[in-house]
Design a protein around this motif. Structure first.
Motif, short mmCIF file in Angstrom:
data_model
loop_
_atom_site.label_atom_id
_atom_site.label_comp_id
_atom_site.label_asym_id
_atom_site.label_seq_id
_atom_site.Cartn_x
_atom_site.Cartn_y
_atom_site.Cartn_z
N GLY A 132 -0.21 3.21 11.99
CA GLY A 132 0.92 2.77 11.18
C GLY A 132 2.29 3.12 11.75
O GLY A 132 3.25 3.31 11.00
N LYS A 133 2.39 3.16 13.07
CA LYS A 133 3.67 3.46 13.70
C LYS A 133 4.66 2.31 13.51
O LYS A 133 5.83 2.53 13.22
CB LYS A 133 3.48 3.67 15.21
CG LYS A 133 2.64 4.86 15.57
CD LYS A 133 2.53 5.03 17.08
CE LYS A 133 1.85 3.87 17.77
NZ LYS A 133 0.44 3.69 17.40
N THR A 134 4.14 1.08 13.70
CA THR A 134 5.03 -0.07 13.64
C THR A 134 5.68 -0.18 12.26
O THR A 134 6.85 -0.55 12.14
CB THR A 134 4.26 -1.36 13.98
OG1 THR A 134 3.55 -1.13 15.19
CG2 THR A 134 5.19 -2.52 14.16
N LEU A 135 4.92 0.18 11.26
CA LEU A 135 5.47 0.13 9.91
C LEU A 135 6.62 1.12 9.77
O LEU A 135 7.67 0.81 9.18
CB LEU A 135 4.37 0.46 8.90
CG LEU A 135 4.84 0.35 7.46
CD1 LEU A 135 5.03 -1.11 7.08
CD2 LEU A 135 3.88 1.03 6.52
N GLN A 173 2.87 9.34 7.58
CA GLN A 173 3.98 8.38 7.67
C GLN A 173 5.19 8.88 6.89
O GLN A 173 6.32 8.80 7.35
CB GLN A 173 3.55 7.01 7.14
CG GLN A 173 2.66 6.24 8.11
CD GLN A 173 2.08 4.98 7.50
OE1 GLN A 173 1.64 4.99 6.35
NE2 GLN A 173 2.06 3.90 8.26
N PHE A 207 0.84 -1.20 0.00
CA PHE A 207 0.00 0.00 0.00
C PHE A 207 0.87 1.25 0.00
O PHE A 207 2.08 1.18 0.24
CB PHE A 207 -0.94 0.01 1.20
CG PHE A 207 -0.28 -0.43 2.48
CD1 PHE A 207 0.60 0.41 3.14
CD2 PHE A 207 -0.55 -1.70 3.02
CE1 PHE A 207 1.20 0.01 4.32
CE2 PHE A 207 0.07 -2.10 4.20
CZ PHE A 207 0.94 -1.25 4.84
N GLU A 208 0.24 2.34 -0.24
CA GLU A 208 0.91 3.64 -0.26
C GLU A 208 1.03 4.14 1.19
O GLU A 208 0.11 3.97 1.98
CB GLU A 208 -0.01 4.54 -1.10
CG GLU A 208 0.45 5.92 -1.45
CD GLU A 208 1.73 5.99 -2.27
OE1 GLU A 208 2.36 7.05 -2.20
OE2 GLU A 208 2.09 5.00 -2.96
N GLY A 233 -3.20 1.75 15.28
CA GLY A 233 -3.53 1.48 13.89
C GLY A 233 -3.12 2.56 12.92
O GLY A 233 -3.41 2.49 11.73
N ARG A 264 -10.17 3.19 6.44
CA ARG A 264 -10.59 2.81 7.79
C ARG A 264 -11.93 3.43 8.09
O ARG A 264 -12.10 4.63 7.95
CB ARG A 264 -9.59 3.31 8.83
CG ARG A 264 -8.30 2.61 8.82
CD ARG A 264 -8.40 1.26 9.52
NE ARG A 264 -7.27 0.44 9.12
CZ ARG A 264 -6.06 0.58 9.67
NH1 ARG A 264 -5.89 1.43 10.63
NH2 ARG A 264 -5.07 -0.16 9.25
P1 ADP Z 1 0.29 1.03 14.95
O1 ADP Z 1 1.62 0.44 15.26
O2 ADP Z 1 0.33 2.51 14.88
O3 ADP Z 1 -0.78 0.52 15.84
P2 ADP Z 1 0.57 -0.55 12.61
O4 ADP Z 1 1.84 -0.10 12.05
O5 ADP Z 1 0.54 -1.82 13.39
O6 ADP Z 1 -0.09 0.59 13.50
O7 ADP Z 1 -0.49 -0.58 11.44
C1 ADP Z 1 -1.79 -1.08 11.64
C2 ADP Z 1 -2.21 -1.83 10.39
O8 ADP Z 1 -2.34 -0.92 9.31
C3 ADP Z 1 -1.23 -2.86 9.98
O9 ADP Z 1 -1.93 -3.98 9.51
C4 ADP Z 1 -0.44 -2.18 8.86
O10 ADP Z 1 0.06 -3.10 7.93
C5 ADP Z 1 -1.49 -1.31 8.23
N1 ADP Z 1 -0.97 -0.09 7.62
C6 ADP Z 1 0.04 0.67 8.08
N2 ADP Z 1 0.24 1.74 7.27
C7 ADP Z 1 -0.65 1.64 6.27
C8 ADP Z 1 -0.95 2.45 5.11
N3 ADP Z 1 -0.26 3.55 4.82
N4 ADP Z 1 -1.94 2.04 4.29
C9 ADP Z 1 -2.65 0.92 4.57
N5 ADP Z 1 -2.42 0.14 5.64
C10 ADP Z 1 -1.44 0.49 6.50
#
Ligand code: ADP
Ligand code: MG
Length: 701
Positions: free
Chosen positions: A303-306, A275, A269-270, A301, A454
């Protein structure tokens, strides 16, 4: 007597003998004149204002009324004796009551005489009553302007027993201020005083204790609040400057195959704009040659972990190792699974280290860490044990979810010759003012945007008498193929009771949702780690449709198929907990729901909490409301910080002053980082005094 006026030991003050000195030290940690003068009134009574008795109710903190004593009665036997007098003015009557010194008061009180009566009204035996009021004859009143605003100091039973009630403390203040030696050195430069039009320090100390007018009181408060917040910020910024000066960081100069490959081939995904912005901020740090110490805030949710993962890949591209530390095993495990999956095509060596890792595995991990073949290590606190040694650790991620304040852990790695870069992730947005004070020496990044698509969780509040509706709704969700969390509260005082509550809930749910059609799992804090993990695993694999739990699932667990969060006794949860729990759903494609169940009897605060959660999904608004409702003292993580010791400022009410102080401190450090300029000499002098006190404190505690 040596030293300055402010440093003079408290026992040298006239009116403070050894006994009082002892009690001041023990009860209020007051050792010196300066510390006594820094005990500021918590409120002022405007003694020029006289209420009519009919206007008085028990809302008012303190009131002053003027009336005649009608009758006086001693009531009760010897032990339960009290003295009750009726006070009347032309608008009505109220009672005055004494439980102590009954005989003495009875002799002194003169029926028919007019008194000015001052005290805190409350309801007693069906009458509006002031207990132990201050009485004065009208001609004794307001002998000078400085008596118009009477300061109130908080005192304790022990202090009062030594005559140090609010009045007694005020008398000591007067003695101090009237002393020949009274002198309070200025600690702000003439430029600051001039630019901000602040009252000078000595005047401020006089007017805070004995305000000559409302205006002078405000000016003295403004000055002292600014001073307090300014020095906190100045110190934080100096620490930050010194850290970045002294601690060079690993320069991550390249972006190589790992990141490029992941970004172009495995990321499906983008990235959101937020981010992208945050990654840019992080890359700025990593390339600077200085050590990164950054706080990453963003809702669950977002996307911090990413972002953390992509940063780890940059570390790997630069031939460094990376690690991620999570607060619980469940979370560490989940991070391990997710991250392993996301980078499975990249041939990266990743391992998991927790308390339950077997010795053989530990050995393997140790050797991989040592020879550098192990690239990413994910785990719990086990990561910071003495025997865990990396060959070349370059980047550390700390996922602390809502448990902010633990960023101090980041400092553990400072033992390394070159400190690794540190990213602390937190899912509970921290109100800006609090962040400024708690994390003032960290840089901050914020992800304020959710990945697209979402659907915000729909939240409803339901009274427990309507549980049936909730069961119907649960059934519907399960029939659609999604899963449900049902959370029971955990009260610290009685874990056994909670467990009983949870087990009963579990049993009755099993009757309502019978097998084999429905399968219900359970997780709670008293279970063994292995049992917990198994229960989570079954839920994740959809072998159970309902997961009954205490708040153990609050932290981070990611099960996208769960679409409904039911919170029992929602009134017993804090705002940030409710927000965290709700964050467990709404992670997949389905519309998700959160149902808060409560009893009918709700405190004003509980009502406000529930309303807030129903109204908004915005973590920052929730965090601000939480801070306002609870005050900084009850927020997690604040205990270790200095903000609880604030003597006069309040980071909520004085937010503007805080920001001003922060900006000014930032400008000063930017312009003169080592505070070498003549105009800043006064600041250096005061910082030295503050540090001296700190050392003393260290010796005491
Ligand atoms: P957090 O750590 O902030 O709770 P995560 O990094 O775990 O969030 O991301 C939550 C979910 O959203 C994961 O399944 C991740 O793969 C997905 N995700 C993260 N960034 C994006 C994005 N830019 N577009 C779509 N999905 C995303
Ligand atoms: Mg997460």
């Amino acid at each position: 007597m040596t030293g300055t006026f402010l440093e003079t030991p408290i026992e040298y003050l006239k009116g403070v003998g050894p006994a009082r000195a002892d009690i001041l030290k023990k009860e209020l940690q007051i050792f010196t004149f300066g510390e006594l003068l820094s005990l500021f009134p918590f409120r002022y009574i405007d003694r020029s204002k006289i209420f009519r008795i009919a206007e008085v109710n028990d809302d008012a903190a303190y009131v002053q009324v003027r009336g005649r004593i009608k009758d006086i009665q001693a009531i009760g036997s010897l032990r339960a004796k009290r003295l009750v007098a009726t006070l009347a003015d032309d608008s009505g009557e109220m009672e005055l009551v004494w439980f102590q010194g009954v005989k003495w008061i009875a002799d002194k009180l003169k029926p028919g005489t007019e008194y000015i009566v001052f005290g805190k009204p409350s309801w007693f035996n069906g009458h509006l009553t002031i207990a132990h009021p201050d009485l004065e004859l009208p001609n004794e009143q307001v002998s000078s302007v400085s008596d118009t605003f009477r300061p109130l100091y908080s005192s304790t039973e022990k202090l009062k027993s030594r005559g140090l009630d609010s009045k007694g403390i005020s008398r000591l203040m007067k003695t101090l201020i009237q002393s020949d030696r009274f002198h309070i050195p200025e600690n702000l430069s003439p430029e600051i005083l001039g630019n901000l039009k602040l009252m000078n320090r000595q005047e401020a100390f006089i007017h805070i204790h004995f305000p000559a007018s409302h205006e002078m009181l405000q000016k003295s408060q403004a000055r002292l609040k600014f001073e307090e917040l300014f020095y906190i910020q100045l110190r934080l910024l100096i620490q930050k400057f010194q850290r970045t000066q002294k601690q060079s960081g690993h320069p991550f100069s390249v972006v190589g195959n790992y990141l490029n490959d992941f970004y172009h081939h495995y990321l499906s995904f983008e990235l959101t704009n937020a981010q992208k912005r945050v990654i840019k901020e992080i890359r700025g740090d990593l390339g600077s040659g200085k050590q990164m110490n950054r706080l990453l805030q963003g809702d669950v949710g977002s996307g911090k972990t990413l972002v953390a993962l992509m940063t780890m890949l940059i570390a790997l591209d630069n031939n460094f190792q990376a690690c991620l530390m999570a607060p619980t095993e469940i979370l560490a495990n989940q991070h391990y699974q997710n991250i392993s999956k996301m980078v499975s095509g990249l041939h990266i060596c990743i391992e998991l280290l927790t308390g339950s890792t077997k010795p053989a595995k530990r050995k393997e991990i140790a050797s991989g860490l040592n020879d550098g073949s192990l690239q990413i290590l994910i785990g719990t606190h086990a990561l910071i044990e003495e025997n865990v040694r990396f060959r070349n650790l370059g980047f550390v991620v700390i996922d602390e979810q809502h448990r902010f304040g633990v960023a101090q852990r980041a400092r553990l790695w400072e033992k390394n010759a070159v400190t690794p870069h540190v990213l602390v992730m937190t899912a509970t947005p921290i109100p800006r003012t609090l962040a400024m004070t708690l994390y003032g020496d960290l840089d901050t990044s914020i992800i304020d945007e959710m990945p697209p698509g979402r659907k915000p969780v729909i939240t409803k509040h339901i009274y427990e008498s309507k549980q049936e509706q909730v069961f119907d709704f649960i059934r519907k969700q399960i029939d659609k193929g999604t899963q449900v969390y049902i959370v029971f509260p955990l009260i610290q005082e009685s874990e056994t009771l909670d467990l009983k509550n949870l087990l009963e809930g579990y049993e009755s749910l099993k009757r309502i949702f019978p097998g084999p059609k429905y399968a219900i799992g359970m997780v709670h804090g008293k279970m063994k780690q292995k049992e917990k993990d198994e229960a989570m695993e079954r839920f994740l694999k959809k072998e159970t449709q309902i997961l009954v739990s205490t708040t153990v699932i609050e932290v981070g667990v990611d099960i996208p198929n769960a679409s409904l969060m039911v919170i029992e006794n929602a009134e017993r949860f804090g705002l940030s907990q409710l927000h965290q729990l709700r964050g467990r759903v709404g992670r997949g494609a389905d519309q998700s729901y959160c149902i808060l169940i409560s009893g009918y009897k709700l405190t004003t605060e509980a009502k406000k909490r529930i309303e807030t959660i129903v109204e908004t999904n915005d973590g920052f608004i929730i965090a601000e409301t939480d801070l306002r409702l609870r005050g900084p003292g009850d927020m997690e993580g604040t205990q270790q910080s200095g903000i609880l010791n604030l003597k006069i400022a309040d980071i909520i009410r004085d937010e503007k002053v805080l920001k001003y102080a922060r900006n000014l401190a930032t400008d000063i450090i930017r312009d003169d980082p080592n505070l070498e300029k003549e105009t800043n000499a006064v600041l250096v002098r005061h910082l030295k005094i503050m540090n001296k006190y700190r050392e003393n404190w260290g010796l005491i505690s």
